[in-house]
Design a protein around this motif. Structure first.
Motif, PDB file in Angstrom:
ATOM      1  N   MET A   1      -9.895  35.535  19.387  1.00 31.51           N
ATOM      2  CA  MET A   1      -9.345  34.240  18.991  1.00 31.51           C
ATOM      3  C   MET A   1      -9.724  33.906  17.552  1.00 31.51           C
ATOM      4  O   MET A   1      -9.096  33.074  16.916  1.00 31.51           O
ATOM      5  CB  MET A   1      -9.850  33.144  19.927  1.00 31.51           C
ATOM      6  CG  MET A   1      -9.105  33.117  21.235  1.00 31.51           C
ATOM      7  SD  MET A   1      -9.697  31.819  22.290  1.00 31.51           S
ATOM      8  CE  MET A   1      -8.447  31.879  23.554  1.00 31.51           C
TER       9      MET A   1
ATOM     10  N   TRP B   1     -12.047  29.404  26.438  1.00 28.38           N
ATOM     11  CA  TRP B   1     -10.997  29.023  25.477  1.00 28.38           C
ATOM     12  C   TRP B   1     -11.297  27.638  24.885  1.00 28.38           C
ATOM     13  O   TRP B   1     -11.204  27.430  23.674  1.00 28.38           O
ATOM     14  CB  TRP B   1      -9.668  29.048  26.215  1.00 28.38           C
ATOM     15  CG  TRP B   1      -8.443  28.937  25.372  1.00 28.38           C
ATOM     16  CD1 TRP B   1      -8.394  28.864  24.007  1.00 28.38           C
ATOM     17  CD2 TRP B   1      -7.109  28.895  25.845  1.00 28.38           C
ATOM     18  NE1 TRP B   1      -7.099  28.785  23.601  1.00 28.38           N
ATOM     19  CE2 TRP B   1      -6.283  28.794  24.694  1.00 28.38           C
ATOM     20  CE3 TRP B   1      -6.522  28.925  27.094  1.00 28.38           C
ATOM     21  CZ2 TRP B   1      -4.902  28.727  24.797  1.00 28.38           C
ATOM     22  CZ3 TRP B   1      -5.142  28.864  27.185  1.00 28.38           C
ATOM     23  CH2 TRP B   1      -4.352  28.762  26.052  1.00 28.38           C
ATOM     24  N   ILE B   2     -11.692  26.713  25.774  1.00 30.90           N
ATOM     25  CA  ILE B   2     -12.027  25.372  25.311  1.00 30.90           C
ATOM     26  C   ILE B   2     -13.138  25.444  24.276  1.00 30.90           C
ATOM     27  O   ILE B   2     -13.109  24.777  23.250  1.00 30.90           O
ATOM     28  CB  ILE B   2     -12.477  24.508  26.513  1.00 30.90           C
ATOM     29  CG1 ILE B   2     -11.291  24.164  27.399  1.00 30.90           C
ATOM     30  CG2 ILE B   2     -13.139  23.237  26.028  1.00 30.90           C
ATOM     31  CD1 ILE B   2     -11.714  23.459  28.668  1.00 30.90           C
TER      32      ILE B   2
ATOM     33  N   VAL C   1     -13.849  27.807  22.202  1.00 30.70           N
ATOM     34  CA  VAL C   1     -13.435  28.334  20.912  1.00 30.70           C
ATOM     35  C   VAL C   1     -12.585  27.313  20.160  1.00 30.70           C
ATOM     36  O   VAL C   1     -12.682  27.187  18.940  1.00 30.70           O
ATOM     37  CB  VAL C   1     -12.647  29.642  21.104  1.00 30.70           C
ATOM     38  CG1 VAL C   1     -12.265  30.227  19.762  1.00 30.70           C
ATOM     39  CG2 VAL C   1     -13.454  30.628  21.891  1.00 30.70           C
ATOM     40  N   ALA C   2     -11.740  26.573  20.905  1.00 32.14           N
ATOM     41  CA  ALA C   2     -10.698  25.801  20.236  1.00 32.14           C
ATOM     42  C   ALA C   2     -11.162  24.418  19.793  1.00 32.14           C
ATOM     43  O   ALA C   2     -10.654  23.905  18.808  1.00 32.14           O
ATOM     44  CB  ALA C   2      -9.495  25.677  21.163  1.00 32.14           C
ATOM     45  N   TRP C   3     -12.104  23.829  20.487  1.00 31.16           N
ATOM     46  CA  TRP C   3     -12.345  22.403  20.248  1.00 31.16           C
ATOM     47  C   TRP C   3     -13.671  22.145  19.540  1.00 31.16           C
ATOM     48  O   TRP C   3     -14.662  22.838  19.793  1.00 31.16           O
ATOM     49  CB  TRP C   3     -12.319  21.642  21.574  1.00 31.16           C
ATOM     50  CG  TRP C   3     -10.968  21.664  22.200  1.00 31.16           C
ATOM     51  CD1 TRP C   3      -9.814  22.117  21.628  1.00 31.16           C
ATOM     52  CD2 TRP C   3     -10.639  21.246  23.517  1.00 31.16           C
ATOM     53  NE1 TRP C   3      -8.783  22.004  22.510  1.00 31.16           N
ATOM     54  CE2 TRP C   3      -9.250  21.472  23.671  1.00 31.16           C
ATOM     55  CE3 TRP C   3     -11.357  20.699  24.569  1.00 31.16           C
ATOM     56  CZ2 TRP C   3      -8.583  21.167  24.844  1.00 31.16           C
ATOM     57  CZ3 TRP C   3     -10.696  20.397  25.730  1.00 31.16           C
ATOM     58  CH2 TRP C   3      -9.321  20.624  25.862  1.00 31.16           C
TER      59      TRP C   3
END
Ligand code: SF4
Ligand code: SF4
Lengths: 194, 321
Positions: free
Chosen positions: B37, B280-281, B283-285
């Motif tokens: 990512m 995922w959360i 990495v993204a937020w």
């Protein structure tokens, strides 16, 4: 609130998109990097060209070039000729633990004896081993890339035109190019080929 | 009698094996997913094939390190703290069913049991914060406590909604009562559960207790070597427990095609979906500030969970008529 949520969604989308695209990592020890020919990896010495003039050693900002030489006299080859003296290089060493890769030595050498090479894999386990003698410096000569064309970004025809611009009288084709006026260099690829 | 004991030992060994393998799988997935990512490759060397043995190598590295206990630490508390986190999730994993009969210990009120022992892990973190004799650790520990108080409530309310919908407090019973309707009916509850579970695990974006820019490493500042590795293992075991729990509660566990043969695979797969989502959360937020963290819990999750409870109650009353 909607801005906050759309921001969160955008973060998820961006990371997901990055995950599906190819990674940028270069797997260095397994895959050798392709370095541009201007890379400042190491300084190579072409010993035959060096006249022991010491210019590089004196210009080096941190005095990390060591040169020893002596004079030899060649006897005259013809009857009544003059004996000639020339310098013989005994030692040429660069201490890469001090070198800051400024390139001044290469710029200043009047005889084209020093060159940049992209070679970079010469790390040592002892800092003293970074003092490389002329034998090692010479071994890097084959890794020196061929020089790049002087005006690489322009197509060949334009580079020629720029040269022709200086003396427009002789060539009728070149005279046309001067009428375009200075500063109006056509974009690459838009002008018709001669 | 002897047969019983053999069975108990066998079940315990299986749970322990799952407890040691699944968190490593999640950890490796996190390494890889997070790397890709961010446009990287992640570990590629250890073990040869795409760095599959990276976490094993990490474990060996941790075990070689010196076991340091700070002079100012409350030594007993400091030493016991990592064990508490591990043990709590081990106990929780023991009652999570992979199939109708594939379960470490089939207890009647397993949902209550999971929620009860899941909280012990946070006490371990609090002990670590208090016992380290370090102001950063203490602040981190107190933040952990505040987070536990705030997020345990929506978590329990969301679980209560699932229990009411199924009319059972046993995870096996809840998974048996599951119907595809739950995907819509229990959606707010599942969202609340996911967010609260991430916060409970102190994973980004809810990692205020270990906020490295303010608190060094929060309660874990003074830990090295195996004890630190235990905290890490507890975090990933926590992801496994929470993901499997949500997979069982919200996605019906082993329910799926051929569930007589490969039901356990369905449960693991559904758990994996949530595990990847939690990664995922992360990495993204971006990380929430401490006050925002409390605001999300009390103004966002608790009302949403109460709303879900009401919806569930109405649904149960209407359909049971
Ligand atoms: S690159 Fe600069 S520092 Fe290095 S040897 Fe040449 S002149 Fe000296
Ligand atoms: S400047 Fe060039 S020719 Fe002169 S000593 Fe240095 S390398 Fe040799």
């Amino acid at each position: 609130m909607t801005k906050f949520l759309s921001g969160l969604a955008k973060g998820m989308a961006t990371t997901a998109r990055t995950m599906t695209t190819h990674a940028h990592t270069q797997q260095y020890p397994h895959v050798k990097p392709e370095l541009p020919s201007r890379s400042r990896g190491v300084i190579a010495l072409l010993e035959e060209n060096c006249t022991s003039c010491m210019l590089c050693a004196r210009e080096c900002p941190d005095w990390c070039i060591y040169i020893d030489s002596h004079k030899e006299t060649t006897p005259p080859t013809t009857e009544g000729g003059r004996a000639r003296q020339h310098n013989v290089l005994d030692r040429f060493a660069i201490d890469f633990s001090l070198c800051m890769y400024c390139g001044i030595c290469i710029e200043v050498c009047p005889f084209d004896a020093l060159f940049w090479s992209p070679e970079f894999e010469y790390s040592t386990t002892d800092i003293r081993d970074l003092l490389q003698e002329k034998e090692t410096l010479g071994q890097w000569m084959p890794t020196v890339p061929a020089p790049e064309p002087l005006v690489p970004e322009l197509p060949q025809t334009e580079a020629q035109q720029l040269v022709v611009d200086v003396e427009p009288e002789d060539d009728p084709a070149a005279g046309r190019t001067t009428k375009r006026g200075a500063g109006e260099v056509p974009r690459p690829g838009t002008e018709e080929q001669p | 009698m002897a047969g019983d004991i053999v069975e108990i030992v066998l079940r315990a060994v299986c749970v322990l094996a799952a407890f040691l393998v699944l968190p490593l799988l999640v950890g490796q997935t996190e390494h890889k997913v997070m790397a890709h990512m961010q446009g990287r490759l992640g570990p590629m060397e250890a073990g040869g094939f795409h760095g599959w043995a990276q976490l094993v190598a990490d474990g060996i590295k941790f075990s070689q390190k010196e076991d340091i206990v700070p002079l100012a630490a409350d030594k007993r508390v400091f030493r016991i703290a990592p064990a508490l986190g591990i043990v709590s999730y081990l106990f929780a994993l023991a009652v999570i069913p992979l199939g109708p009969h594939t379960v470490g210990a089939d207890v009647p009120g397993s949902l209550v049991w999971v929620l009860a022992v899941g909280g012990i892990g946070t006490v371990g973190t609090l002990m670590a914060g208090w016992g380290s004799g370090n102001k950063y650790s203490l602040l981190g520990g107190l933040r952990t406590a505040a987070q536990l108080v705030s997020y345990e409530l929506p978590l329990i309310l969301a679980c209560a909604s699932f229990a009411i919908a199924a009319g059972s407090l046993s995870l096996v019973g809840i998974a048996h009562a599951w119907t595809p309707w739950w995907l819509l009916w229990q959606l707010p509850g599942a969202l609340v559960f996911l967010v609260a579970a991430t916060a409970e695990l102190q994973r980004p974006p809810f990692d205020m207790p270990v906020a490295d820019s303010e608190l060094v490493m929060g309660p874990y500042t003074e830990y090295t070597g195996l004890r630190f590795a235990l905290f890490l293992l507890a975090e990933y075991a926590g992801i496994v427990v929470m993901s499997l729990l949500l997979g069982v509660l919200y996605l019906g566990g082993w329910t799926g095609p051929f569930d007589h043969q490969i039901g356990w695979l369905w449960t693991l797969l559904k758990g994996a979906i949530f595990a990847v989502l939690i990664i995922w959360i992360r990495v993204a937020w971006p990380r929430l500030r401490e006050d925002q963290l409390q605001r999300v819990a009390w103004l966002g999750l608790v009302p949403l969970a109460l709303l879900q409870l009401a919806i569930t109650a109405i649904g149960v009353v209407v359909t049971s008529r």
